[in-house]
Design a protein around this motif. Structure first.
Motif, PDB file in Angstrom:
ATOM      1  N   GLY A  54     -16.366  16.200 -30.107  1.00 13.72           N
ATOM      2  CA  GLY A  54     -15.839  16.281 -31.978  1.00 13.72           C
ATOM      3  C   GLY A  54     -16.784  15.968 -32.004  1.00 13.72           C
ATOM      4  O   GLY A  54     -16.972  15.918 -33.650  1.00 13.72           O
ATOM      5  N   ASN A  55     -17.703  15.083 -32.002  1.00 12.21           N
ATOM      6  CA  ASN A  55     -19.243  14.270 -33.110  1.00 12.21           C
ATOM      7  C   ASN A  55     -20.033  15.224 -33.444  1.00 12.21           C
ATOM      8  O   ASN A  55     -20.365  15.211 -34.751  1.00 12.21           O
ATOM      9  CB  ASN A  55     -19.488  13.472 -32.675  1.00 12.21           C
ATOM     10  CG  ASN A  55     -19.303  11.826 -31.822  1.00 12.21           C
ATOM     11  OD1 ASN A  55     -17.660  11.714 -32.666  1.00 12.21           O
ATOM     12  ND2 ASN A  55     -19.435  10.691 -31.483  1.00 12.21           N
ATOM     13  N   ALA A  56     -19.645  17.270 -32.549  1.00  8.66           N
ATOM     14  CA  ALA A  56     -20.522  18.027 -32.836  1.00  8.66           C
ATOM     15  C   ALA A  56     -20.220  18.644 -33.811  1.00  8.66           C
ATOM     16  O   ALA A  56     -20.355  19.288 -34.809  1.00  8.66           O
ATOM     17  CB  ALA A  56     -21.492  18.589 -31.787  1.00  8.66           C
ATOM     18  N   THR A  57     -18.845  18.141 -34.101  1.00  8.75           N
ATOM     19  CA  THR A  57     -18.755  19.657 -35.393  1.00  8.75           C
ATOM     20  C   THR A  57     -17.551  18.798 -36.721  1.00  8.75           C
ATOM     21  O   THR A  57     -16.902  19.073 -37.772  1.00  8.75           O
ATOM     22  CB  THR A  57     -17.290  20.453 -34.695  1.00  8.75           C
ATOM     23  OG1 THR A  57     -16.004  19.779 -34.390  1.00  8.75           O
ATOM     24  CG2 THR A  57     -18.180  21.302 -33.922  1.00  8.75           C
ATOM     25  N   ASP A  58     -18.138  16.706 -36.312  1.00 11.86           N
ATOM     26  CA  ASP A  58     -17.098  16.435 -37.819  1.00 11.86           C
ATOM     27  C   ASP A  58     -18.176  16.474 -38.553  1.00 11.86           C
ATOM     28  O   ASP A  58     -17.928  15.849 -40.006  1.00 11.86           O
ATOM     29  CB  ASP A  58     -17.021  14.479 -37.635  1.00 11.86           C
ATOM     30  CG  ASP A  58     -18.825  14.181 -36.771  1.00 11.86           C
ATOM     31  OD1 ASP A  58     -19.557  14.405 -37.401  1.00 11.86           O
ATOM     32  OD2 ASP A  58     -18.460  13.295 -36.732  1.00 11.86           O
ATOM     33  N   GLY A  59     -19.228  17.156 -39.352  1.00  8.51           N
ATOM     34  CA  GLY A  59     -20.264  17.161 -40.602  1.00  8.51           C
ATOM     35  C   GLY A  59     -20.416  15.700 -40.921  1.00  8.51           C
ATOM     36  O   GLY A  59     -21.289  15.723 -41.998  1.00  8.51           O
ATOM     37  N   PRO A  94     -29.089  13.417 -35.156  1.00  5.19           N
ATOM     38  CA  PRO A  94     -29.347  12.521 -35.951  1.00  5.19           C
ATOM     39  C   PRO A  94     -30.684  12.200 -37.040  1.00  5.19           C
ATOM     40  O   PRO A  94     -32.138  11.816 -36.041  1.00  5.19           O
ATOM     41  CB  PRO A  94     -29.112  10.621 -36.171  1.00  5.19           C
ATOM     42  CG  PRO A  94     -28.090  11.436 -34.370  1.00  5.19           C
ATOM     43  CD  PRO A  94     -28.651  12.685 -34.020  1.00  5.19           C
ATOM     44  N   SER A  95     -30.996  11.663 -37.675  1.00  9.10           N
ATOM     45  CA  SER A  95     -32.349  12.197 -38.597  1.00  9.10           C
ATOM     46  C   SER A  95     -32.795  11.059 -38.190  1.00  9.10           C
ATOM     47  O   SER A  95     -34.078  10.614 -38.963  1.00  9.10           O
ATOM     48  CB  SER A  95     -31.745  11.928 -40.163  1.00  9.10           C
ATOM     49  OG  SER A  95     -31.461  11.420 -40.844  1.00  9.10           O
ATOM     50  N   ARG A 124     -36.353  24.054 -27.950  1.00 12.89           N
ATOM     51  CA  ARG A 124     -36.433  23.754 -28.520  1.00 12.89           C
ATOM     52  C   ARG A 124     -36.165  22.509 -29.458  1.00 12.89           C
ATOM     53  O   ARG A 124     -36.372  21.782 -28.661  1.00 12.89           O
ATOM     54  CB  ARG A 124     -34.408  24.052 -28.956  1.00 12.89           C
ATOM     55  CG  ARG A 124     -34.325  24.916 -28.484  1.00 12.89           C
ATOM     56  CD  ARG A 124     -35.040  26.537 -29.125  1.00 12.89           C
ATOM     57  NE  ARG A 124     -34.365  28.238 -28.812  1.00 12.89           N
ATOM     58  CZ  ARG A 124     -34.348  29.110 -29.366  1.00 12.89           C
ATOM     59  NH1 ARG A 124     -35.640  29.225 -29.999  1.00 12.89           N
ATOM     60  NH2 ARG A 124     -33.914  30.166 -28.818  1.00 12.89           N
ATOM     61  N   THR A 125     -37.159  22.889 -30.304  1.00 14.05           N
ATOM     62  CA  THR A 125     -37.555  21.476 -30.828  1.00 14.05           C
ATOM     63  C   THR A 125     -36.759  20.695 -31.917  1.00 14.05           C
ATOM     64  O   THR A 125     -36.313  21.451 -33.199  1.00 14.05           O
ATOM     65  CB  THR A 125     -39.081  21.697 -32.159  1.00 14.05           C
ATOM     66  OG1 THR A 125     -40.127  21.945 -30.366  1.00 14.05           O
ATOM     67  CG2 THR A 125     -39.355  20.004 -32.421  1.00 14.05           C
ATOM     68  N   PHE A 126     -36.366  19.043 -31.474  1.00 12.77           N
ATOM     69  CA  PHE A 126     -35.138  18.958 -32.533  1.00 12.77           C
ATOM     70  C   PHE A 126     -36.006  18.040 -33.332  1.00 12.77           C
ATOM     71  O   PHE A 126     -36.186  16.784 -33.038  1.00 12.77           O
ATOM     72  CB  PHE A 126     -34.094  18.328 -31.590  1.00 12.77           C
ATOM     73  CG  PHE A 126     -33.239  19.149 -31.698  1.00 12.77           C
ATOM     74  CD1 PHE A 126     -33.489  19.815 -30.234  1.00 12.77           C
ATOM     75  CD2 PHE A 126     -32.048  19.148 -31.209  1.00 12.77           C
ATOM     76  CE1 PHE A 126     -32.524  20.255 -29.955  1.00 12.77           C
ATOM     77  CE2 PHE A 126     -31.228  20.150 -30.899  1.00 12.77           C
ATOM     78  CZ  PHE A 126     -31.193  21.082 -30.236  1.00 12.77           C
ATOM     79  N   ALA A 127     -36.501  17.961 -34.516  1.00  6.28           N
ATOM     80  CA  ALA A 127     -36.970  17.170 -35.793  1.00  6.28           C
ATOM     81  C   ALA A 127     -36.592  17.355 -37.149  1.00  6.28           C
ATOM     82  O   ALA A 127     -37.174  16.789 -37.841  1.00  6.28           O
ATOM     83  CB  ALA A 127     -38.337  17.915 -35.669  1.00  6.28           C
ATOM     84  N   SER A 158     -25.954  16.288 -32.853  1.00  6.39           N
ATOM     85  CA  SER A 158     -25.187  15.491 -33.520  1.00  6.39           C
ATOM     86  C   SER A 158     -23.853  16.850 -34.535  1.00  6.39           C
ATOM     87  O   SER A 158     -23.054  15.564 -35.283  1.00  6.39           O
ATOM     88  CB  SER A 158     -26.153  14.434 -34.614  1.00  6.39           C
ATOM     89  OG  SER A 158     -26.540  15.453 -35.278  1.00  6.39           O
ATOM     90  N   GLU A 159     -24.676  17.646 -34.878  1.00  2.00           N
ATOM     91  CA  GLU A 159     -23.622  18.980 -35.592  1.00  2.00           C
ATOM     92  C   GLU A 159     -23.919  20.297 -34.141  1.00  2.00           C
ATOM     93  O   GLU A 159     -25.912  20.438 -34.403  1.00  2.00           O
ATOM     94  CB  GLU A 159     -24.890  18.808 -36.816  1.00  2.00           C
ATOM     95  CG  GLU A 159     -23.966  17.446 -37.748  1.00  2.00           C
ATOM     96  CD  GLU A 159     -22.179  17.815 -37.168  1.00  2.00           C
ATOM     97  OE1 GLU A 159     -21.828  18.887 -38.091  1.00  2.00           O
ATOM     98  OE2 GLU A 159     -22.011  16.517 -37.338  1.00  2.00           O
ATOM     99  N   PHE A 160     -23.675  20.660 -34.329  1.00  2.06           N
ATOM    100  CA  PHE A 160     -23.042  22.356 -33.922  1.00  2.06           C
ATOM    101  C   PHE A 160     -22.709  23.268 -34.929  1.00  2.06           C
ATOM    102  O   PHE A 160     -22.150  23.460 -34.953  1.00  2.06           O
ATOM    103  CB  PHE A 160     -22.206  21.820 -33.111  1.00  2.06           C
ATOM    104  CG  PHE A 160     -22.229  23.697 -31.732  1.00  2.06           C
ATOM    105  CD1 PHE A 160     -22.410  24.673 -31.939  1.00  2.06           C
ATOM    106  CD2 PHE A 160     -22.360  23.462 -30.485  1.00  2.06           C
ATOM    107  CE1 PHE A 160     -22.348  25.791 -31.620  1.00  2.06           C
ATOM    108  CE2 PHE A 160     -22.415  24.595 -30.165  1.00  2.06           C
ATOM    109  CZ  PHE A 160     -22.614  25.687 -29.702  1.00  2.06           C
TER     110      PHE A 160
END
Ligand SMILES: [Ca+2]
Ligand SMILES: [Ca+2]
Length: 290
Positions: A54-59, A94-95, A124-127, A158-160
Protein backbone atom coordinates in the motif's frame (compact mmCIF):
# COMPACT_ATOMS: atom_id res chain seq x y z
CA UNK A 1 23.32 0.90 4.28
CA UNK A 2 20.49 0.71 1.84
CA UNK A 3 18.48 3.44 3.48
CA UNK A 4 21.41 5.67 4.23
CA UNK A 5 20.52 9.17 3.17
CA UNK A 6 22.60 10.57 0.39
CA UNK A 7 25.19 13.21 1.28
CA UNK A 8 23.50 15.39 -1.29
CA UNK A 9 20.32 15.52 0.69
CA UNK A 10 20.81 19.02 2.15
CA UNK A 11 21.53 20.37 -1.30
CA UNK A 12 18.51 18.63 -2.75
CA UNK A 13 16.37 20.04 -0.01
CA UNK A 14 17.72 23.51 -0.64
CA UNK A 15 16.93 23.22 -4.32
CA UNK A 16 13.44 22.01 -3.55
CA UNK A 17 12.83 24.97 -1.27
CA UNK A 18 14.19 27.39 -3.84
CA UNK A 19 11.98 25.94 -6.55
CA UNK A 20 8.97 26.14 -4.30
CA UNK A 21 9.68 29.79 -3.54
CA UNK A 22 9.81 30.83 -7.18
CA UNK A 23 6.78 28.75 -8.01
CA UNK A 24 8.45 26.46 -10.50
CA UNK A 25 7.06 23.01 -10.87
CA UNK A 26 8.59 20.07 -12.62
CA UNK A 27 7.13 19.31 -16.03
CA UNK A 28 4.90 16.26 -15.83
CA UNK A 29 7.03 13.21 -16.33
CA UNK A 30 4.03 11.37 -17.62
CA UNK A 31 1.18 11.84 -20.04
CA UNK A 32 -1.24 14.63 -19.33
CA UNK A 33 -3.76 12.48 -17.49
CA UNK A 34 -4.07 11.86 -13.78
CA UNK A 35 -2.21 9.10 -11.94
CA UNK A 36 -4.68 6.25 -12.40
CA UNK A 37 -3.13 4.22 -9.58
CA UNK A 38 -3.43 6.85 -6.85
CA UNK A 39 -4.93 5.27 -3.77
CA UNK A 40 -5.76 2.04 -5.59
CA UNK A 41 -5.43 -1.37 -3.93
CA UNK A 42 -2.11 -3.15 -4.25
CA UNK A 43 -1.14 -6.79 -4.00
CA UNK A 44 2.43 -8.03 -3.77
CA UNK A 45 4.37 -11.27 -3.89
CA UNK A 46 5.83 -10.58 -0.44
CA UNK A 47 6.83 -7.81 1.92
CA UNK A 48 9.65 -7.08 4.31
CA UNK A 49 8.95 -5.71 7.76
CA UNK A 50 6.48 -2.81 7.62
CA UNK A 51 7.16 -1.96 3.97
CA UNK A 52 3.84 -3.11 2.55
CA UNK A 53 2.45 -2.74 -0.96
CA UNK A 54 0.00 0.00 0.00
CA UNK A 55 2.96 2.33 0.43
CA UNK A 56 3.34 2.36 -3.37
CA UNK A 57 0.03 4.13 -4.06
CA UNK A 58 -0.21 6.45 -1.05
CA UNK A 59 1.15 9.50 -2.88
CA UNK A 60 4.12 9.79 -0.50
CA UNK A 61 7.48 9.23 -2.15
CA UNK A 62 9.13 8.65 1.23
CA UNK A 63 7.10 5.52 2.02
CA UNK A 64 7.92 2.39 0.08
CA UNK A 65 7.25 -1.27 -0.62
CA UNK A 66 10.07 -3.74 -0.17
CA UNK A 67 9.75 -7.42 -0.99
CA UNK A 68 11.29 -10.33 0.83
CA UNK A 69 15.05 -10.16 0.48
CA UNK A 70 17.19 -12.52 -1.59
CA UNK A 71 14.14 -14.09 -3.19
CA UNK A 72 13.81 -12.83 -6.78
CA UNK A 73 11.58 -12.66 -8.72
CA UNK A 74 9.18 -10.44 -6.78
CA UNK A 75 6.14 -8.52 -8.02
CA UNK A 76 3.78 -5.71 -7.14
CA UNK A 77 0.37 -5.21 -8.78
CA UNK A 78 -2.21 -2.43 -8.80
CA UNK A 79 -5.95 -2.88 -9.42
CA UNK A 80 -7.09 0.24 -11.29
CA UNK A 81 -10.73 -0.57 -10.52
CA UNK A 82 -11.89 -0.67 -14.16
CA UNK A 83 -10.39 -1.30 -17.57
CA UNK A 84 -8.75 1.86 -18.87
CA UNK A 85 -6.22 2.75 -21.52
CA UNK A 86 -2.68 3.04 -20.15
CA UNK A 87 0.69 3.66 -21.81
CA UNK A 88 3.12 4.84 -19.15
CA UNK A 89 4.43 4.03 -15.68
CA UNK A 90 6.43 6.30 -13.44
CA UNK A 91 8.10 4.20 -10.74
CA UNK A 92 9.76 5.98 -7.86
CA UNK A 93 12.06 5.39 -4.93
CA UNK A 94 12.55 7.74 -2.01
CA UNK A 95 14.30 10.91 -3.19
CA UNK A 96 17.05 10.54 -0.59
CA UNK A 97 18.19 7.12 -1.78
CA UNK A 98 21.27 6.55 -3.85
CA UNK A 99 20.62 5.76 -7.49
CA UNK A 100 20.24 2.12 -8.39
CA UNK A 101 18.87 -0.06 -11.17
CA UNK A 102 16.09 -2.60 -11.03
CA UNK A 103 15.47 -5.13 -13.78
CA UNK A 104 11.74 -5.38 -14.30
CA UNK A 105 8.91 -6.47 -16.56
CA UNK A 106 5.52 -4.74 -16.89
CA UNK A 107 2.38 -6.81 -17.50
CA UNK A 108 -1.31 -5.97 -17.62
CA UNK A 109 -4.76 -7.35 -18.32
CA UNK A 110 -8.46 -6.64 -18.04
CA UNK A 111 -8.75 -9.81 -15.98
CA UNK A 112 -6.12 -11.62 -13.97
CA UNK A 113 -5.05 -14.10 -15.02
CA UNK A 114 -3.98 -13.89 -17.73
CA UNK A 115 -1.68 -10.90 -17.90
CA UNK A 116 0.18 -10.00 -21.08
CA UNK A 117 3.53 -8.26 -21.35
CA UNK A 118 3.32 -4.50 -21.88
CA UNK A 119 7.06 -3.85 -21.50
CA UNK A 120 9.62 -6.63 -21.71
CA UNK A 121 12.25 -7.17 -19.03
CA UNK A 122 14.76 -4.33 -18.97
CA UNK A 123 17.17 -2.71 -16.54
CA UNK A 124 15.69 0.58 -15.33
CA UNK A 125 17.64 3.32 -13.59
CA UNK A 126 15.97 4.80 -10.50
CA UNK A 127 17.44 8.23 -9.90
CA UNK A 128 15.14 8.22 -8.08
CA UNK A 129 12.33 7.65 -10.63
CA UNK A 130 12.09 5.52 -13.74
CA UNK A 131 9.63 6.27 -16.55
CA UNK A 132 8.49 3.38 -18.72
CA UNK A 133 6.38 3.96 -21.83
CA UNK A 134 4.73 1.30 -23.94
CA UNK A 135 2.05 0.84 -26.58
CA UNK A 136 -1.32 1.84 -25.15
CA UNK A 137 -3.29 -1.08 -23.78
CA UNK A 138 -6.63 -1.34 -22.02
CA UNK A 139 -6.08 -2.97 -18.64
CA UNK A 140 -7.49 -3.11 -15.14
CA UNK A 141 -4.59 -4.94 -13.47
CA UNK A 142 -1.00 -3.85 -13.98
CA UNK A 143 1.99 -5.68 -12.51
CA UNK A 144 5.71 -4.97 -12.21
CA UNK A 145 7.94 -7.99 -11.68
CA UNK A 146 11.45 -7.32 -10.39
CA UNK A 147 14.27 -9.79 -11.01
CA UNK A 148 17.33 -7.77 -9.94
CA UNK A 149 18.23 -4.65 -7.95
CA UNK A 150 21.73 -3.19 -7.70
CA UNK A 151 20.93 -1.32 -4.47
CA UNK A 152 19.38 -4.04 -2.35
CA UNK A 153 18.42 -7.67 -3.03
CA UNK A 154 14.66 -7.04 -3.14
CA UNK A 155 11.96 -5.37 -5.17
CA UNK A 156 11.52 -1.77 -4.02
CA UNK A 157 9.05 0.92 -5.07
CA UNK A 158 7.88 3.97 -3.18
CA UNK A 159 5.38 5.16 -5.80
CA UNK A 160 3.73 3.14 -8.57
CA UNK A 161 2.15 5.68 -10.93
CA UNK A 162 0.10 4.73 -14.00
CA UNK A 163 -0.87 7.07 -16.82
CA UNK A 164 -2.97 6.85 -19.96
CA UNK A 165 -2.68 8.48 -23.39
CA UNK A 166 -2.44 12.27 -23.53
CA UNK A 167 -6.12 13.04 -23.39
CA UNK A 168 -6.29 11.88 -19.81
CA UNK A 169 -9.69 10.41 -20.62
CA UNK A 170 -10.28 7.35 -18.47
CA UNK A 171 -14.08 7.23 -18.53
CA UNK A 172 -15.71 4.81 -20.95
CA UNK A 173 -18.71 5.88 -23.05
CA UNK A 174 -22.19 4.69 -22.21
CA UNK A 175 -23.49 1.73 -24.18
CA UNK A 176 -25.25 2.66 -27.41
CA UNK A 177 -28.99 2.22 -27.25
CA UNK A 178 -31.89 1.16 -29.39
CA UNK A 179 -30.07 -1.49 -31.37
CA UNK A 180 -32.36 -2.59 -34.21
CA UNK A 181 -32.13 -3.94 -37.74
CA UNK A 182 -33.82 -3.99 -41.12
CA UNK A 183 -33.33 -6.17 -44.18
CA UNK A 184 -32.59 -3.86 -47.13
CA UNK A 185 -31.81 -6.75 -49.48
CA UNK A 186 -31.52 -10.46 -49.45
CA UNK A 187 -28.57 -11.53 -47.36
CA UNK A 188 -28.13 -8.04 -45.88
CA UNK A 189 -28.76 -6.92 -42.34
CA UNK A 190 -28.70 -3.20 -41.58
CA UNK A 191 -28.12 -2.38 -37.96
CA UNK A 192 -29.05 0.96 -36.44
CA UNK A 193 -28.60 2.28 -32.93
CA UNK A 194 -28.79 5.50 -30.98
CA UNK A 195 -25.76 7.52 -29.97
CA UNK A 196 -23.74 6.73 -26.88
CA UNK A 197 -22.44 9.55 -24.74
CA UNK A 198 -18.97 10.16 -23.34
CA UNK A 199 -17.33 12.73 -21.07
CA UNK A 200 -14.98 13.70 -23.91
CA UNK A 201 -16.49 12.29 -27.08
CA UNK A 202 -17.48 9.08 -28.82
CA UNK A 203 -15.06 8.48 -31.70
CA UNK A 204 -16.25 5.12 -32.97
CA UNK A 205 -18.53 2.13 -32.69
CA UNK A 206 -17.44 -1.50 -32.89
CA UNK A 207 -19.92 -4.02 -34.26
CA UNK A 208 -19.66 -7.61 -33.08
CA UNK A 209 -21.27 -10.66 -34.68
CA UNK A 210 -21.40 -13.79 -32.58
CA UNK A 211 -18.92 -12.20 -30.15
CA UNK A 212 -16.35 -11.47 -32.87
CA UNK A 213 -15.50 -7.96 -34.08
CA UNK A 214 -17.21 -7.61 -37.46
CA UNK A 215 -16.47 -3.98 -38.30
CA UNK A 216 -16.12 -0.44 -36.99
CA UNK A 217 -17.59 2.91 -37.94
CA UNK A 218 -16.84 6.49 -36.94
CA UNK A 219 -18.40 8.11 -33.92
CA UNK A 220 -20.91 10.09 -35.98
CA UNK A 221 -22.21 7.01 -37.80
CA UNK A 222 -25.12 5.13 -36.25
CA UNK A 223 -25.59 2.32 -38.74
CA UNK A 224 -23.72 -0.66 -40.12
CA UNK A 225 -24.74 -2.98 -42.94
CA UNK A 226 -23.54 -6.55 -42.79
CA UNK A 227 -23.74 -9.32 -45.35
CA UNK A 228 -24.53 -12.75 -44.04
CA UNK A 229 -25.90 -15.89 -45.65
CA UNK A 230 -29.61 -16.04 -44.96
CA UNK A 231 -29.21 -19.47 -43.46
CA UNK A 232 -27.07 -18.20 -40.59
CA UNK A 233 -28.34 -17.07 -37.22
CA UNK A 234 -26.14 -14.22 -36.03
CA UNK A 235 -26.30 -12.34 -32.73
CA UNK A 236 -25.07 -8.75 -32.87
CA UNK A 237 -24.01 -6.19 -30.36
CA UNK A 238 -22.37 -2.78 -30.60
CA UNK A 239 -19.89 -1.03 -28.32
CA UNK A 240 -18.94 2.64 -28.30
CA UNK A 241 -15.34 3.83 -28.08
CA UNK A 242 -13.61 7.13 -27.24
CA UNK A 243 -10.31 8.53 -28.50
CA UNK A 244 -8.40 7.14 -25.54
CA UNK A 245 -9.51 3.62 -26.37
CA UNK A 246 -11.99 3.27 -23.52
CA UNK A 247 -14.81 0.98 -24.65
CA UNK A 248 -18.41 0.98 -23.46
CA UNK A 249 -20.26 -2.07 -22.21
CA UNK A 250 -22.01 -4.16 -24.83
CA UNK A 251 -25.75 -4.20 -25.07
CA UNK A 252 -26.39 -7.84 -24.39
CA UNK A 253 -29.67 -9.46 -25.27
CA UNK A 254 -30.31 -11.32 -22.07
CA UNK A 255 -31.49 -10.34 -19.62
CA UNK A 256 -32.67 -7.31 -21.54
CA UNK A 257 -32.95 -4.16 -19.41
CA UNK A 258 -36.48 -2.84 -19.41
CA UNK A 259 -35.48 0.32 -21.24
CA UNK A 260 -33.13 -1.28 -23.73
CA UNK A 261 -33.85 -2.96 -26.99
CA UNK A 262 -32.56 -6.51 -27.16
CA UNK A 263 -29.72 -7.20 -29.54
CA UNK A 264 -31.13 -8.29 -32.88
CA UNK A 265 -30.39 -11.62 -34.39
CA UNK A 266 -30.33 -12.45 -38.05
CA UNK A 267 -32.32 -13.86 -39.68
CA UNK A 268 -35.57 -12.88 -37.98
CA UNK A 269 -37.02 -15.49 -35.72
CA UNK A 270 -39.70 -16.39 -38.25
CA UNK A 271 -36.97 -17.40 -40.67
CA UNK A 272 -34.69 -19.09 -38.21
CA UNK A 273 -34.27 -22.78 -38.68
CA UNK A 274 -35.24 -24.79 -35.65
CA UNK A 275 -32.37 -25.31 -33.28
CA UNK A 276 -30.43 -28.44 -34.11
CA UNK A 277 -30.99 -31.40 -31.90
CA UNK A 278 -28.68 -34.23 -31.27
CA UNK A 279 -30.78 -36.88 -29.70
CA UNK A 280 -30.29 -40.21 -31.40
CA UNK A 281 -33.56 -42.08 -31.68
CA UNK A 282 -31.81 -45.38 -31.71
CA UNK A 283 -28.39 -46.70 -30.76
CA UNK A 284 -25.75 -45.68 -33.21
CA UNK A 285 -24.65 -48.38 -35.59
CA UNK A 286 -21.05 -48.22 -36.75
CA UNK A 287 -20.70 -47.88 -40.47
CA UNK A 288 -17.87 -49.16 -42.53
CA UNK A 289 -16.50 -48.22 -45.87
CA UNK A 290 -15.09 -50.61 -48.35
CA1 LIG B 1 4.73 5.85 -1.08
CA1 LIG C 1 -14.25 9.03 -22.22
Amino acid sequence: MKRKPSLLRPLAAAIAVALAVIGWSAPPAAAAGPNLAAGKPVTVSSTTDVYGGGNATDGNQATYWESANNAFPQWIQVDLGSAVSVNELVLKLPSTWESRTQTLTVQGGTVNPPLTTLSASATRTFAPAATITFTAATVRYIRVTVTANTGWPAGQLSEFEVYGPGSGDTQAPTAPGGLAYTEPASGQIKLTWTAATDDVGVTGYDVYANNTLRGSVAGNVLTYTDNQPGTLTVAYYVKARDAAGNQSPARTPSPAPAAAAPAPTWPPASRSPPPPTCTPTSPRTPTTTA
